[in-house]
Enzyme design. Structure first.
Site, PDB file in Angstrom:
ATOM      1  N   GLY A 177       0.740  -1.369  -0.026  1.00  0.00           N
ATOM      2  CA  GLY A 177      -0.085  -0.057   0.064  1.00  0.00           C
ATOM      3  C   GLY A 177       0.754   1.200   0.121  1.00  0.00           C
ATOM      4  N   HIS A 220       4.784   2.180  -7.957  1.00  0.00           N
ATOM      5  CA  HIS A 220       3.831   0.917  -8.019  1.00  0.00           C
ATOM      6  C   HIS A 220       3.222   1.052  -9.529  1.00  0.00           C
ATOM      7  CE1 HIS A 220       4.495   1.533  -3.431  1.00  0.00           C
ATOM      8  NE2 HIS A 220       4.413   0.172  -3.539  1.00  0.00           N
ATOM      9  N   GLN A 274      15.647  -7.829  -2.771  1.00  0.00           N
ATOM     10  CA  GLN A 274      14.380  -8.648  -2.531  1.00  0.00           C
ATOM     11  C   GLN A 274      14.047  -9.211  -4.108  1.00  0.00           C
ATOM     12  OE1 GLN A 274      10.433  -7.357  -0.692  1.00  0.00           O
ATOM     13  NE2 GLN A 274      10.030  -6.520  -2.786  1.00  0.00           N
TER      14      GLN A 274
END
Ligand code: PAF
Length: 272
Positions: A27, A33, A146
């Protein structure tokens, strides 16, 4: 966009869905994003996103509590970008969750400063992959470590998932977009772009690359008030420290706190 307010809601329809491209998020969405959704939209699949602030990946309780939450705006952005499905996992996602132990490279860079962080990331992603069964997943390369660990995990577990790494989106001043940027004070917002400027400076001076040179750059950042977790030059796959720019591309990665806000950035510099 169809919104699923629980995993049960999603599970009840998922068998009727076409192939999916998945963009996982916590979020507080921004243009970074949005670019991941754009990339997912370019695949032939429908796009699914999740918003879930994953407690398992926070080693600092306050960081978890203070993580910015902007659900209404996030929904608006995803909808505008043409995301087809949004899952808002409920706490049942953690029921009988299988813990994943991230491999050794998870203990380098950010992992050295956030013990257990990547175990938590892979644990929740493994669960989300099981639930969603995506054809493709899209991850930003601002979180390079990541991205690498997820890529390796998919390969090791022989998951039938295609992974796309997306380039970092930046402000015009170079600052990498991050959900944490809104926590910066106005003054620190003017200092934060120094991180990327420093990476670019290292790239320009790559013929001089060695540990002493990086130490001067780290000291330079400290002189602006950054508390530097690491500024490292390393192999782009193993993440082992390396200065061998004659033969290999190298990853220059940095993590530093500015006024209590932890920022990360990186640049892959090409071999000489
Ligand atoms: O990058 C993030 O936002 C998170 O680590 C992720 C991939 C959504 C897992 O919680």
């Amino acid at each position: 966009m169809i919104i699923y307010n629980s995993l049960e809601e999603f599970n009840s329809v998922k068998h009727n869905l076409p192939k999916l491209s998945f963009v996982p998020t916590m979020g507080n969405l921004h243009e970074g994003h949005a670019s991941l959704i754009d990339i997912a939209k370019k695949t032939d699949n429908e796009v699914v996103s999740t918003i879930y602030v994953n407690s398992l990946q926070f080693n600092d309780k306050n960081d978890f509590i203070n993580y910015p939450k902007t659900l209404d705006m996030d929904i608006e952005l995803l909808d505008k970008k043409g995301c087809n499905h949004l899952i808002l996992p409920d706490p049942s996602i953690l029921d009988n969750i299988k813990s994943i132990k991230a491999p050794i490279k998870s203990t380098k860079l950010c992992g050295a400063h956030r013990p257990g962080h990547f175990d938590g990331v892979l644990t929740i992603l493994n669960r989300l992959f099981e639930i969603i069964n995506p054809h493709t997943v899209v991850f930003g390369k601002k979180d390079y470590q990541q991205f690498l660990l997820v890529k390796d995990f998919i390969y090791e577990k022989k998951l039938n998932i295609n992974i796309i790494g997306a380039n970092t989106i930046r402000n015009t001043n170079g600052l990498a977009l991050s959900s944490r940027n809104i926590l910066l004070t106005e003054k620190d917002k003017t200092i934060a772009p120094t991180l990327y400027k420093t990476l670019k400076d290292i790239e320009i001076n790559k013929v001089y690359l060695n540990s002493e040179y990086l130490k001067t750059k780290s000291d330079y950042l400290k002189s602006f008030g950054f508390k530097v977790d690491y500024l490292i030059s390393c192999d782009t796959e193993s993440l082992e420290e390396s200065y061998n720019i004659n033969n290999n591309d190298l990853l220059i990665a940095v993590a530093a706190h500015l006024g209590g806000v932890r920022l990360i950035d990186n640049l892959v510099i090409s071999k000489l």
